[in-house]
Design a protein around this motif. Structure first.
Motif, PDB file in Angstrom:
ATOM      1  N   TYR A 123       0.827  -1.211   0.000  1.00 40.97           N
ATOM      2  CA  TYR A 123       0.000   0.000   0.000  1.00 40.97           C
ATOM      3  C   TYR A 123       0.860   1.260   0.000  1.00 40.97           C
ATOM      4  O   TYR A 123       0.618   2.202  -0.773  1.00 40.97           O
ATOM      5  N   ARG A 174       2.588   2.039  -3.200  1.00 40.79           N
ATOM      6  CA  ARG A 174       1.661   2.424  -4.265  1.00 40.79           C
ATOM      7  C   ARG A 174       1.521   1.315  -5.317  1.00 40.79           C
ATOM      8  O   ARG A 174       1.608   1.552  -6.528  1.00 40.79           O
ATOM      9  N   VAL A 225      -9.682   1.752   6.056  1.00 41.07           N
ATOM     10  CA  VAL A 225      -9.358   3.031   5.432  1.00 41.07           C
ATOM     11  C   VAL A 225      -8.399   2.825   4.265  1.00 41.07           C
ATOM     12  O   VAL A 225      -8.563   3.421   3.185  1.00 41.07           O
ATOM     13  N   ALA A 226      -7.371   1.978   4.465  1.00 42.95           N
ATOM     14  CA  ALA A 226      -6.423   1.724   3.382  1.00 42.95           C
ATOM     15  C   ALA A 226      -7.105   1.070   2.193  1.00 42.95           C
ATOM     16  O   ALA A 226      -6.794   1.374   1.022  1.00 42.95           O
ATOM     17  N   GLU A 231      -8.945   3.749   0.412  1.00 39.09           N
ATOM     18  CA  GLU A 231      -7.971   4.627  -0.251  1.00 39.09           C
ATOM     19  C   GLU A 231      -7.530   4.003  -1.566  1.00 39.09           C
ATOM     20  O   GLU A 231      -7.428   4.692  -2.602  1.00 39.09           O
ATOM     21  N   HIS A 273     -10.470   4.192  -3.975  1.00 44.96           N
ATOM     22  CA  HIS A 273     -10.654   5.547  -4.487  1.00 44.96           C
ATOM     23  C   HIS A 273      -9.602   5.898  -5.530  1.00 44.96           C
ATOM     24  O   HIS A 273      -9.881   6.573  -6.535  1.00 44.96           O
ATOM     25  N   THR A 274      -8.371   5.431  -5.302  1.00 43.13           N
ATOM     26  CA  THR A 274      -7.303   5.678  -6.280  1.00 43.13           C
ATOM     27  C   THR A 274      -7.621   5.008  -7.610  1.00 43.13           C
ATOM     28  O   THR A 274      -7.481   5.617  -8.693  1.00 43.13           O
ATOM     29  N   ASN A 313     -11.539   7.457  11.639  1.00 45.03           N
ATOM     30  CA  ASN A 313     -11.674   6.417  10.620  1.00 45.03           C
ATOM     31  C   ASN A 313     -13.081   6.391  10.031  1.00 45.03           C
ATOM     32  O   ASN A 313     -13.261   6.245   8.804  1.00 45.03           O
ATOM     33  N   ARG A 362     -13.427   9.310   7.659  1.00 40.27           N
ATOM     34  CA  ARG A 362     -12.680   9.096   6.414  1.00 40.27           C
ATOM     35  C   ARG A 362     -13.383   8.077   5.520  1.00 40.27           C
ATOM     36  O   ARG A 362     -13.418   8.232   4.285  1.00 40.27           O
ATOM     37  N   LEU A 410     -14.650   8.899   1.733  1.00 37.69           N
ATOM     38  CA  LEU A 410     -14.177   8.174   0.555  1.00 37.69           C
ATOM     39  C   LEU A 410     -15.324   7.536  -0.208  1.00 37.69           C
ATOM     40  O   LEU A 410     -15.325   7.483  -1.454  1.00 37.69           O
TER      41      LEU A 410
END
Length: 795
Positions: free
Chosen positions: A682, A685, A730-731, A734, A737-738, A783, A786, A790
């Protein structure tokens, strides 16, 4: 105006007819007086007026205040958490069950509060007691004087800058190194089970090489006095007062020493036998002026000085010869000495001679004759014999020679005389430390003698090794507990004997060089293997544990030196460490590593405990500690030198040799290890690889249909994994979302599955949000915020 007119106007007012009311004319003075009267009445009876006003106000609205008060008083004043009791016999079932339910809830709340209060109070006192014990130990360790005195610290700390690249320089002097080498050789024999040498004699031989005659005399004295036939098995203090060997050896030492002195005075004129030596010594010692009153009329020579010095140098046979040459007047006395040497006790003869001493000899001018009679007959113990005993050696020899086998009380009286009545001031112990030590040792007070030497830096090393040697012989009286002061008095011991805390003495000595000379320090700690601390642990292991624990959180030099460096192989072996030389059935490197690990866990140093558990082969404990640490660091970005980076290395080493591990502990470890790799990808990336790793854990749902199963699995997880789960959610979003943004911006390939991929990403985001909402644990606010943010960004 008459009454009829007033009645008529009143009726008009009642009927609503307009008529003028009578006007009242008042002056300003009257108005002021009326106002003051009303104010005074209100302030005096304010409560009643307020009640009247309340009645008027509520009454105007149709409220009956007295009835309202009665209703309020009839209400129950039951406390908030007071149990509800069903007192009425005609209570229905629903009310009874409601009361029972409320009572159960209230009792649970009350018991929980009580348990929490008791637990907090117990932990507070345990922490307070532990803190005070540590502080007390630190203060006691700082005391190197007598137990009742405090040391005056006047030296200021000196700051030194060392080159970290240079190896540590030994803190031991040449003399201390020689002592340490001798102790190491002795311990090697003990570990191998070989016959042990007399350690006092070994140290005595080492002391000769130092070139200090006074130190050599002290060691020689100690070696002579402690020549016991067999080691003592019971309490050394009690046996010392009962075993005649200590008195006999002390007396023999003084006699041999005096004989050497006689040879130095006489020189070559003394001849080879004792008879000629004594004649030459007495003739040189006494001139014509000093023989007045000493010449025996029966034989015409200095009979009693010859007899006294014969006994003084240990030649009893020569004394008997001198008495036999004197004729019939001394024949009975000579026979008494012969019988005494043969072990025969003639009570009648002793009684006659004691009577003779009391009637004639006690007041005689021949001081040597009085001394001989007192020594042989053990009479008149309070006589000092100052004309004969010119030195402290003479005084001690006379007192020791007067003692009889089994007379423990007289022995104790002599010890009290030396230690308590005369003491350090009389012997000028500061300037004549060797003299005071010898006096205490000759009277069997080894503990007080060693403690006296240990007070000064110059003699502390000798005192430590004397204590070790006597302890190995079973002669030293040790303290009842290792937490006691250096020198203590036990009420069950015969006065004035003391007990020496060997553990405290050795730790005070070793703590100066345990970091620079660790190998030597371990050998000193090994001498404490027969003692236990307050928790019942072996003192040797406790000292090694303390050494490793106090070395520092990240300092692994002591760790690797003692236990050896771990080998990166599957069997989990370690290199050759210093502790390996002490391996025996009672304790070995693995056992000790496990004990040190337990102590480190108790102090909160989980990282070092993890390594020690790895060495000890306690992999269940190792996985528990690494799981606790991973739960704290797994979500952090990887960086060199951090705890997370070190844990990654530990994970790789543990994976090579995990055997016989509990399934639950292993499952927690595997999940955290996979999450560690997930966060690595993570932060690098690499979203697709991260999602692939996350899919293996089955912690996060891919769609709403999997939410229930994931929530059900959460209930089976350990606390370490649950702690990381919010960061994992959350990760995950993330990453989603990316990917979503990349697809929207055209960075990803637009194919026929474009809409389907967007929908899948939204579905996963919704599933994760639903899971967060239905989890049986409270999510952190940040959390939650967030996650919602997201999810909204993906629509």
């Amino acid at each position: 105006m008459d009454f009829n007119t007033l009645l008529q106007r009143a009726q008009c007012l009642v009927n609503g007819n307009n008529c003028e009311t009578p006007r009242v004319a008042r002056t300003l003075q009257q108005v002021l007086q009326g106002t003051e009267q009303m104010h005074a009445r209100i302030t005096q009876t304010g409560g009643k007026d307020k009640d009247i006003q309340a009645h008027i106000l509520l009454g105007s609205q149709g409220v009956d205040l007295p009835k309202l008060n009665q209703k309020l008083e009839a209400l129950s004043t039951r406390k908030t958490f007071e149990p509800v009791d069903a007192t009425s016999t005609d209570t229905d079932v629903s009310t009874f069950l409601k009361n029972e339910r409320e009572n159960a809830i209230l009792s649970v709340i009350e018991d929980t509060n009580k348990n929490i209060s008791e637990t907090v109070s117990k932990q507070k006192w345990e922490h307070l007691i532990c803190t005070w014990n540590q502080e007390k130990t630190r203060l006691l360790d700082a005391l190197i004087g007598p137990s009742q005195n405090f040391i005056d610290l006047q030296r200021l700390p000196e700051y030194t800058i060392l080159n970290p690249q240079c190896p540590p320089i030994s803190c031991l002097s040449r003399m201390e190194l020689l002592y340490a080498q001798e102790l190491r050789q002795y311990n090697d024999l003990v570990v191998k089970g070989a016959p042990r040498p007399h350690l006092v004699q070994k140290f005595s031989q080492v002391a000769i090489s130092f070139g200090d005659p006074r130190l050599s005399d002290m060691w020689t004295l100690l070696a002579c006095v402690t020549q016991v036939k067999e080691p003592q098995r019971s309490d050394p203090i009690k046996e010392r007062q009962q075993r005649w060997e200590f008195v006999q050896h002390a007396r023999s030492y003084l006699e041999r020493r005096y004989k050497t002195y006689m040879h130095s005075i006489v020189g070559g004129s003394g001849g080879r036998d004792n008879y000629q030596l004594l004649h030459a010594y007495v003739s040189k010692r006494f001139s014509e002026q000093h023989i007045i009153g000493l010449v025996d009329p029966g034989c015409g020579k200095l009979l009693w000085p010859l007899v006294y010095y014969s006994l003084r140098c240990g030649s009893v046979s020569t004394a008997i010869s001198f008495l036999q040459e004197a004729g019939n007047s001394c024949e009975e006395f000579a026979q008494l000495i012969v019988d005494r040497e043969a072990g025969v006790i003639n009570s009648k003869m002793e009684s006659r001679l004691k009577l003779q001493y009391a009637n004639k000899i006690k007041n005689s001018t021949d001081s040597y004759k009085k001394a001989v009679y007192c020594i042989i007959l053990s009479c008149d113990p309070n006589e000092v014999h100052s004309e004969v005993a010119k030195t402290i050696d003479d005084f001690l020899w006379i007192k020791l020679a007067m003692l009889r086998v089994g007379d423990a009380q007289s022995y104790s009286n002599l010890q009290c005389l030396i230690l308590e009545k005369y003491g350090e001031k009389y012997f000028n112990a500061k300037q004549q430390a060797h003299l005071y030590f010898q006096t205490l040792a000759l009277t069997g007070q080894f503990e007080a003698a060693i403690e006296f030497l240990a007070r000064t830096q110059a003699n502390r090393s000798h005192a430590v090794h004397m204590a070790i040697a006597l302890h190995e012989l079973g002669v030293l009286g040790g303290a009842r507990s290792v937490t006691q002061p250096l020198l203590t008095i036990d009420i069950v011991d015969p006065p004035p004997l003391r007990r020496l805390n060997l553990s405290r003495l050795i730790r005070l000595y070793v703590q100066r060089f345990e970091r620079t000379d660790t190998a030597e320090a371990l050998h000193y700690y090994y001498t404490l293997r027969g003692l236990c601390d307050a928790n019942g642990r072996n003192m040797f292991l406790a000292c090694v544990c303390e050494l490793v624990v106090e070395s520092g959180v990240l300092d692994t030099s002591i760790f690797d030196l003692i236990f050896g460096q771990r080998e990166a192989n599957a069997d989990g072996g370690v290199g050759s460490g210093l502790f390996q030389q002490f391996d025996c059935p009672d304790f070995n490197s693995r056992t000790t590593a496990g004990l040190v690990g337990d102590e480190l866990v108790r102090r909160g140093n989980f990282e070092m405990a993890l390594r020690l558990y790895d060495i000890a082969g306690k992999y269940n404990e190792a996985l528990k500690q690494i799981s606790i640490l991973l739960a704290q660091t797994v979500a952090q970005p990887p960086a060199e030198g951090t705890l997370r980076a070190r844990l990654s290395v530990e994970v790789e080493q543990l994976d090579k040799r995990l055997t016989d591990v509990e399934p639950k502990v292993h499952a927690t470890y595997e999940l955290l290890k996979n999450l560690l790799h997930f966060f690595d990808k993570y932060h690098e990336r690499k979203p697709l690889e991260a999602l692939e790793l996350l899919k293996r854990t089955q912690l996060i749902p891919n769609n709403c249909e999997e939410v229930d199963s994931c929530v059900a699995n959460i209930k089976l997880l350990s606390g370490e994994v649950i702690k990381v789960l919010p960061d994992v959610m959350v990760a995950t979003l993330e990453i989603g979302h990316t990917l979503y943004k990349n697809l929207k911006e055209g960075q990803g390939p637009k194919d026929t599955n474009y809409e389907r991929k967007l929908l899948a990403l939204r579905e996963r985001a919704k599933a994760v949000a639903n899971m967060a909402a239905t989890m049986p644990y409270r999510m952190p606010f940040d959390n939650n915020q967030r996650l919602v943010q997201l999810e909204l960004l993906m629509h």
